[in-house]
Design a protein around this motif. Sequence first.
Motif, PDB file in Angstrom:
ATOM      1  N   ARG A  42     -11.813   5.530  -2.491  1.00 23.42           N
ATOM      2  CA  ARG A  42     -10.828   5.034  -3.463  1.00 23.42           C
ATOM      3  C   ARG A  42      -9.873   4.035  -2.825  1.00 23.42           C
ATOM      4  O   ARG A  42      -9.466   3.063  -3.453  1.00 23.42           O
ATOM      5  N   ALA A  43      -9.509   4.272  -1.563  1.00 20.86           N
ATOM      6  CA  ALA A  43      -8.637   3.330  -0.857  1.00 20.86           C
ATOM      7  C   ALA A  43      -9.346   1.998  -0.642  1.00 20.86           C
ATOM      8  O   ALA A  43      -8.740   0.930  -0.803  1.00 20.86           O
ATOM      9  N   ILE A  44     -10.625   2.055  -0.294  1.00 20.62           N
ATOM     10  CA  ILE A  44     -11.390   0.813  -0.085  1.00 20.62           C
ATOM     11  C   ILE A  44     -11.473   0.028  -1.386  1.00 20.62           C
ATOM     12  O   ILE A  44     -11.261  -1.186  -1.414  1.00 20.62           O
ATOM     13  N   VAL A  45     -11.759   0.723  -2.494  1.00 24.20           N
ATOM     14  CA  VAL A  45     -11.836   0.049  -3.797  1.00 24.20           C
ATOM     15  C   VAL A  45     -10.491  -0.596  -4.143  1.00 24.20           C
ATOM     16  O   VAL A  45     -10.438  -1.709  -4.663  1.00 24.20           O
ATOM     17  N   ALA A  46      -9.400   0.094  -3.805  1.00 21.16           N
ATOM     18  CA  ALA A  46      -8.058  -0.439  -4.082  1.00 21.16           C
ATOM     19  C   ALA A  46      -7.661  -1.511  -3.075  1.00 21.16           C
ATOM     20  O   ALA A  46      -6.676  -2.234  -3.284  1.00 21.16           O
ATOM     21  N   GLY A  47      -8.391  -1.607  -1.959  1.00 21.99           N
ATOM     22  CA  GLY A  47      -8.090  -2.612  -0.946  1.00 21.99           C
ATOM     23  C   GLY A  47      -6.881  -2.279  -0.098  1.00 21.99           C
ATOM     24  O   GLY A  47      -6.168  -3.171   0.358  1.00 21.99           O
ATOM     25  N   VAL A  48      -6.655  -0.980   0.102  1.00 19.89           N
ATOM     26  CA  VAL A  48      -5.499  -0.551   0.892  1.00 19.89           C
ATOM     27  C   VAL A  48      -5.947   0.539   1.861  1.00 19.89           C
ATOM     28  O   VAL A  48      -7.055   1.045   1.785  1.00 19.89           O
ATOM     29  N   THR A  49      -5.041   0.913   2.759  1.00 20.64           N
ATOM     30  CA  THR A  49      -5.329   2.011   3.674  1.00 20.64           C
ATOM     31  C   THR A  49      -5.149   3.338   2.926  1.00 20.64           C
ATOM     32  O   THR A  49      -4.511   3.393   1.869  1.00 20.64           O
ATOM     33  N   VAL A  50      -5.693   4.395   3.500  1.00 25.90           N
ATOM     34  CA  VAL A  50      -5.556   5.719   2.872  1.00 25.90           C
ATOM     35  C   VAL A  50      -4.077   6.125   2.774  1.00 25.90           C
ATOM     36  O   VAL A  50      -3.635   6.573   1.709  1.00 25.90           O
ATOM     37  N   PRO A  51      -3.259   5.976   3.839  1.00 31.97           N
ATOM     38  CA  PRO A  51      -1.844   6.343   3.699  1.00 31.97           C
ATOM     39  C   PRO A  51      -1.138   5.550   2.590  1.00 31.97           C
ATOM     40  O   PRO A  51      -0.365   6.113   1.804  1.00 31.97           O
ATOM     41  N   ARG A  52      -1.416   4.255   2.512  1.00 30.92           N
ATOM     42  CA  ARG A  52      -0.787   3.451   1.463  1.00 30.92           C
ATOM     43  C   ARG A  52      -1.268   3.912   0.087  1.00 30.92           C
ATOM     44  O   ARG A  52      -0.486   4.019  -0.852  1.00 30.92           O
ATOM     45  N   PHE A  53      -2.555   4.207  -0.043  1.00 26.88           N
ATOM     46  CA  PHE A  53      -3.102   4.694  -1.306  1.00 26.88           C
ATOM     47  C   PHE A  53      -2.394   5.978  -1.730  1.00 26.88           C
ATOM     48  O   PHE A  53      -2.001   6.133  -2.886  1.00 26.88           O
ATOM     49  N   LEU A  54      -2.203   6.895  -0.780  1.00 28.93           N
ATOM     50  CA  LEU A  54      -1.535   8.161  -1.091  1.00 28.93           C
ATOM     51  C   LEU A  54      -0.087   7.947  -1.514  1.00 28.93           C
ATOM     52  O   LEU A  54       0.398   8.581  -2.462  1.00 28.93           O
ATOM     53  N   VAL A  55       0.616   7.042  -0.821  1.00 30.39           N
ATOM     54  CA  VAL A  55       2.012   6.760  -1.178  1.00 30.39           C
ATOM     55  C   VAL A  55       2.087   6.157  -2.571  1.00 30.39           C
ATOM     56  O   VAL A  55       2.890   6.579  -3.407  1.00 30.39           O
ATOM     57  N   GLU A  56       1.239   5.159  -2.841  1.00 30.80           N
ATOM     58  CA  GLU A  56       1.279   4.507  -4.151  1.00 30.80           C
ATOM     59  C   GLU A  56       0.907   5.477  -5.261  1.00 30.80           C
ATOM     60  O   GLU A  56       1.522   5.482  -6.327  1.00 30.80           O
ATOM     61  N   ALA A  57      -0.090   6.315  -5.024  1.00 34.73           N
ATOM     62  CA  ALA A  57      -0.487   7.289  -6.037  1.00 34.73           C
ATOM     63  C   ALA A  57       0.618   8.314  -6.265  1.00 34.73           C
ATOM     64  O   ALA A  57       0.916   8.679  -7.405  1.00 34.73           O
ATOM     65  N   GLY A  58       1.235   8.765  -5.187  1.00 33.69           N
ATOM     66  CA  GLY A  58       2.298   9.757  -5.309  1.00 33.69           C
ATOM     67  C   GLY A  58       3.558   9.227  -5.956  1.00 33.69           C
ATOM     68  O   GLY A  58       4.293   9.961  -6.617  1.00 33.69           O
ATOM     69  N   MET A  59       3.829   7.939  -5.776  1.00 29.01           N
ATOM     70  CA  MET A  59       5.046   7.344  -6.333  1.00 29.01           C
ATOM     71  C   MET A  59       4.855   6.859  -7.772  1.00 29.01           C
ATOM     72  O   MET A  59       5.812   6.511  -8.442  1.00 29.01           O
ATOM     73  N   ASN A  60       3.619   6.852  -8.249  1.00 29.58           N
ATOM     74  CA  ASN A  60       3.332   6.381  -9.598  1.00 29.58           C
ATOM     75  C   ASN A  60       3.782   7.438 -10.602  1.00 29.58           C
ATOM     76  O   ASN A  60       3.264   8.550 -10.626  1.00 29.58           O
ATOM     77  N   ALA A  61       4.734   7.090 -11.452  1.00 27.86           N
ATOM     78  CA  ALA A  61       5.279   8.029 -12.428  1.00 27.86           C
ATOM     79  C   ALA A  61       4.271   8.372 -13.519  1.00 27.86           C
ATOM     80  O   ALA A  61       4.425   9.371 -14.208  1.00 27.86           O
TER      81      ALA A  61
END
Length: 131
Positions: A42-61
């Motif tokens: 999922r991080a590769i599809v989003a074009g980001v690292t796994v930590p960044r993917f987790l932060v963005e997903a967690g911060m998404n309201a």
Amino acid sequence: MAEQSERRLFGRQRRANSETPRDAGRYVVKTNAEEDAQLRARAIVAGVTVPRFLVEAGMNANVETSTEQKQTIAELFALSRTLGTVANNVNQLARYANTEGRFPAEAESVVAEYRRLSARIDETIRKLAGA
């Protein structure tokens, strides 16, 4: 040169540097092999690292976790049980009205409770549907 900086701006995997230090929290997340593969994909599809993917997903309201869905479903079951109780009261009131030939004054409060429960059920179903 402009193409390279544009690619770097929009294709950046790291988060941009922050004006305030990022020392407030560090989290260790343990996953099994299957979860790790899914996160990486999922991080590769989003074009980001796994930590960044987790932060963005967690911060998404707008993201609803399975825990929140389970709580909403539990609330729906509780409302269903309560509605069953109200329906029983309505049946008792109808029986009384048929037997006595008049409608009891308590019926208004039961109808008000039914309307309140119906609104809560509708609201809970909308939450489950993501609307």
